[in-house]
Design a protein around this motif. Structure first.
Motif, PDB file in Angstrom:
ATOM      1  N   LEU A  13       0.637  -4.051  -5.450  1.00  0.00           N
ATOM      2  CA  LEU A  13      -0.388  -3.193  -4.844  1.00  0.00           C
ATOM      3  C   LEU A  13      -1.654  -3.957  -4.496  1.00  0.00           C
ATOM      4  O   LEU A  13      -2.199  -4.685  -5.324  1.00  0.00           O
ATOM      5  N   ASP A  14      -2.098  -3.733  -3.271  1.00  0.00           N
ATOM      6  CA  ASP A  14      -3.387  -4.332  -2.869  1.00  0.00           C
ATOM      7  C   ASP A  14      -4.485  -3.272  -2.836  1.00  0.00           C
ATOM      8  O   ASP A  14      -5.638  -3.581  -2.557  1.00  0.00           O
ATOM      9  N   ALA A  15      -4.109  -2.037  -3.098  1.00  0.00           N
ATOM     10  CA  ALA A  15      -5.077  -0.942  -3.086  1.00  0.00           C
ATOM     11  C   ALA A  15      -4.533   0.158  -3.997  1.00  0.00           C
ATOM     12  O   ALA A  15      -3.326   0.224  -4.229  1.00  0.00           O
ATOM     13  N   PRO A  16      -5.411   1.006  -4.519  1.00  0.00           N
ATOM     14  CA  PRO A  16      -4.914   2.117  -5.340  1.00  0.00           C
ATOM     15  C   PRO A  16      -3.977   3.009  -4.527  1.00  0.00           C
ATOM     16  O   PRO A  16      -4.150   3.148  -3.318  1.00  0.00           O
TER      17      PRO A  16
ATOM     18  N   ARG B 142       0.857  -1.187   0.000  1.00  0.00           N
ATOM     19  CA  ARG B 142       0.000   0.000   0.000  1.00  0.00           C
ATOM     20  C   ARG B 142       0.888   1.230   0.000  1.00  0.00           C
ATOM     21  O   ARG B 142       1.953   1.229   0.601  1.00  0.00           O
TER      22      ARG B 142
END
Lengths: 404, 326
Positions: free
Chosen positions: B284-287, B255
């Motif tokens: 990436l697990d999130a924007p 992140r």
């Protein structure tokens, strides 16, 4: 516009599906994402749903009829829309001859696109239809761990699948502490030669078999001790744990043959053969290397129950790296199991029984269990298999080794 | 270790480099007799005299151009702008001459000049005097841009800048000049292009630079109370940026939040976010989240100025979004 709904491919090995029953009648309204029919595959019963809303204009297959994947089973569109031109010759002919029908060929071009758009869901599992939203990391982990991302339920914004969801699907619940490392190993020339000749010598997987007797006295003691502290462990649970230990020491047995290479899995995904009314299925305990005897046992029993209820999701029976088949409860002394491709080996486990054994020069009564390892000779050799069995025997004969 | 103020660290760096190399000189508005508008050249005029510590008239383009020429002729000028807002007047000299001469002369000339001055908002200085203009320079090939946040870093990086063969822009924090911190007693430099992990964490990477380092460290404390273990990276140099430091951290945390004081569009933070979103995509697990100043001229009113700038709270909120912990 009238659109065909095709028999979806619901798992890797699915080639056809049988319409168990229609959930929507002809003329009935279908909301986007709503199930229109339940389909029986070789492994589980699953719903087929439509991503488009509209009216179910035509059912193209009868209940009980088996249809190949990619073949139209229904048409959806606006109320009153004519489907005559579209439906002419489109009904799948019974059973497996459908691939030859010209109608199937006519819709084949459209099949891929429509299947992409067609929402598919497991009956007990909610997934937003259409494109799968997943974080890049979640996709990467799913790819590396052989998890079908379309079957993972997303917990992020707008149902985005994030790492935690994939971890949960894998069964790890928590993020892996030390990443299990997969290795792709080039086949040596000798290995290639062995592979080629073994395949020539016997069609399919060239099996070899190794049988060993194991003194189970101490394992049975351990089991009794576990019971005293309130932990129920079956013989099979101990065998599962012993396999994990042995596979950790002999990773080449935890492998599969891939033609130019063989694949050594970093994680142990332990298949446990379960007999069910219709036959046999091998649900998989993911990341068994991270689990205790009690955890392995609990998970094996849960999976077996789900298997008997035919409630297993594909992710629960795909991707095994080694299989244990136990017929001990049927009083089988020993047997040879057929390897479950593409795995490199399977362990056939017989019953624990009292036998006359020779200790030193005296005849006495001992507690013994006989196991047989079937190996894929293209990947492993007899000596490798023998060493694996040796470790397995050491673990079961001195079970403290497994607890450490 | 001595505890000294940021402005003293700058004066030490200048003094040490001028002692070491007699080609080094300082020029700018009020740098000599007044000892610097922000007192960054205290004692230098007295020590080195009027030939090496030179008060310039209010003519940024003029004395910046003089610095470019002196550097091409073999000297090591340090050009002080009273603030980076005024340095806009000298952009032609910096962009068209300093940054280009090495390649356009096919290596016959170098421009080892340092252009330095304070950037960013201070307190109620209005739209024209509160700007973060690092993107103007970080955009230009041929320049290096350092933005130290601590006394130790400003001393070490300014010394590196003076010794560098390329033109280096050193943007200091206008509100950092009085900030005190440890500075090593012995001679040291800090290499240009090296980020520093200010705080180690495993849950989310917070990338920032210059004075936003402090708001970000405060945000990390807020996050810790909620069980989020944030890693804070101080870029220290915004061109060339330490890509490895950012990507290594994101590979660990999955992140990323990029925090900057300035405007969002076409800036340094945008480039960092692009780097993480492309090269770091699979990690990436999130924007990538961004926190930045509002996309408009800085308001004068105290209350509005506060709302226009990132705070520990807004940074923590973005980090929580990145962690799906809203």
């Amino acid at each position: 516009m009238a659109t065909p709904i095709l028999m979806p491919k619901l798992s890797d090995e699915m080639a056809e599906g049988t319409i168990r029953h229609w959930k929507k009648k002809e003329g009935e309204r279908v909301e986007p994402g709503e199930a229109i029919a339940e389909v029986e595959t070789s492994k589980a019963n699953l719903d087929v749903e439509s991503i488009d809303g509209g009216v179910l204009l035509k059912q193209l297959a009868k209940e009980g009829q088996t249809v190949k994947i990619g073949v139209a089973i229904a048409v959806i569109g606006e109320a009153g829309e004519s489907v005559e031109g579209m439906v002419a010759g489109m009904s799948p002919s019974p059973s497996t001859t459908t691939s030859a029908s010209t109608a199937a060929a006519a819709v084949a071009a459209k099949a891929t696109e429509t299947m992409m758009r067609q929402g598919v869901r497991n009956a007990n599992h909610d997934v937003t239809p259409g494109r799968v939203k997943a974080s890049p990391l979640a996709r990467r982990i799913a790819r590396e761990r052989g998890v079908d991302i379309t079957r993972v339920q997303g917990s992020g914004p707008s149902g985005r699948i994030i790492r935690a969801d994939v971890d949960q699907e894998i069964g790890g619940k928590t993020a892996p502490t030390a990443a299990a490392v997969d290795r792709e190993v080039e086949l040596s020339q000798m290995r290639k030669a062995i592979a080629k000749r073994m395949t020539e010598s016997k069609p399919g997987v060239p099996h070899f078999y190794l049988t060993a007797d194991i003194d189970m006295a101490r394992a049975m003691d351990l089991r009794a001790q576990l019971k005293e502290i309130g932990t129920q462990a079956s013989v099979n649970d101990l065998v599962l744990r012993a396999c994990v230990v042995a596979l950790g020491k002999h990773p080449q047995v935890n492998a599969s043959y891939r033609g130019e290479t063989f694949f050594i899995s970093g994680a142990v995904h332990l298949g446990v053969a379960v007999a069910i009314d219709e036959g046999l299925i091998t649900p998989v305990i993911r990341d068994a290397q991270r689990k205790s005897i009690a955890q392995l046992g609990t998970e094996a029993r849960e999976l077996a129950e789900q298997a008997r209820a035919r409630k297993l999701k594909p992710a629960q029976y795909e991707g095994g790296t080694f299989t244990v088949s136990n017929l001990g409860m049927f009083g089988i002394r020993e047997f040879s199991a057929i390897i479950n491709p593409p795995q490199a080996a399977i362990l056939a486990v017989g019953a624990v029984e009292k036998r006359a054994v020779v200790v030193g020069d005296a005849l006495t009564v001992g507690t013994r269990m006989t196991v047989t390892l079937s190996g894929d000779h293209r990947v492993i050799d007899g000596a490798t298999g023998a060493k694996f069995l040796q470790t397995l025997r050491e673990s079961l004969e001195q079970p403290l080794r497994m607890v450490l | 270790m001595a505890v000294i103020a940021y402005r003293e660290a700058i004066a030490q760096a200048l003094r040490e480099e001028m002692e070491r190399d007699d080609r080094v000189f300082l020029m700018g508005e009020e740098v000599a007799l007044y000892q610097g508008a922000f007192k960054c050249s205290q004692g230098l005029y007295e020590r080195f005299g009027e030939k090496r510590v030179i008060d310039a008239p209010i003519s940024e383009a003029g004395f910046a151009g003089l610095g470019v020429g002196a550097a091409m002729a073999g000297l090591r000028p340090v050009i002080e702008f009273m603030t980076m807002n005024f340095a806009v007047l000298a952009l032609d000299q910096v962009i068209n001459n300093a940054a280009k001469i090495y390649s356009m002369s096919a290596g016959q000339f170098r421009c080892p000049a340092v252009f330095r001055g304070p950037g960013g908002a201070a307190h109620q200085l209005g739209a024209q005097h509160s700007q973060c203009l690092e993107a103007q320079y970080a955009h230009i090939p041929g320049l290096k841009v350092v933005m130290p946040a601590t006394p130790r870093d400003v001393k070490g990086l300014l010394k590196s800048a003076i010794r560098d063969e390329s033109p280096v822009i050193c943007i200091e924090g206008e509100t950092l000049y009085g900030l005190k911190g440890d500075v090593p007693d012995n001679e040291y430099i800090i290499p240009i292009g090296e980020a520093e992990v200010k705080r180690e964490g495993k849950d989310v990477t917070l990338v920032t630079w210059s004075k936003m380092v402090y708001a970000t460290l405060d945000a990390a404390e807020l996050l810790a109370k909620e069980g989020i273990d944030a890693e804070v990276i101080d870029l220290r140099t915004v061109r060339p940026v330490d890509k490895a430091a950012i990507l290594t951290s994101v590979a660990k945390t999955n992140r990323c939040v990029v925090i900057e004081e300035g405007w969002p569009w076409a800036g340094v933070g945008a480039s960092v976010a692009a780097l993480v979103s492309t090269t770091g995509f699979d990690d990436l697990d999130a924007p990538v989240e961004r926190v930045h100043g509002i996309d408009g001229p800085m308001p004068y009113a105290k209350s509005l100025e506060h709302l226009a700038l990132p705070t520990a709270e807004t940074i923590a909120a973005a980090a929580k979004r990145a962690c799906y912990r809203e």
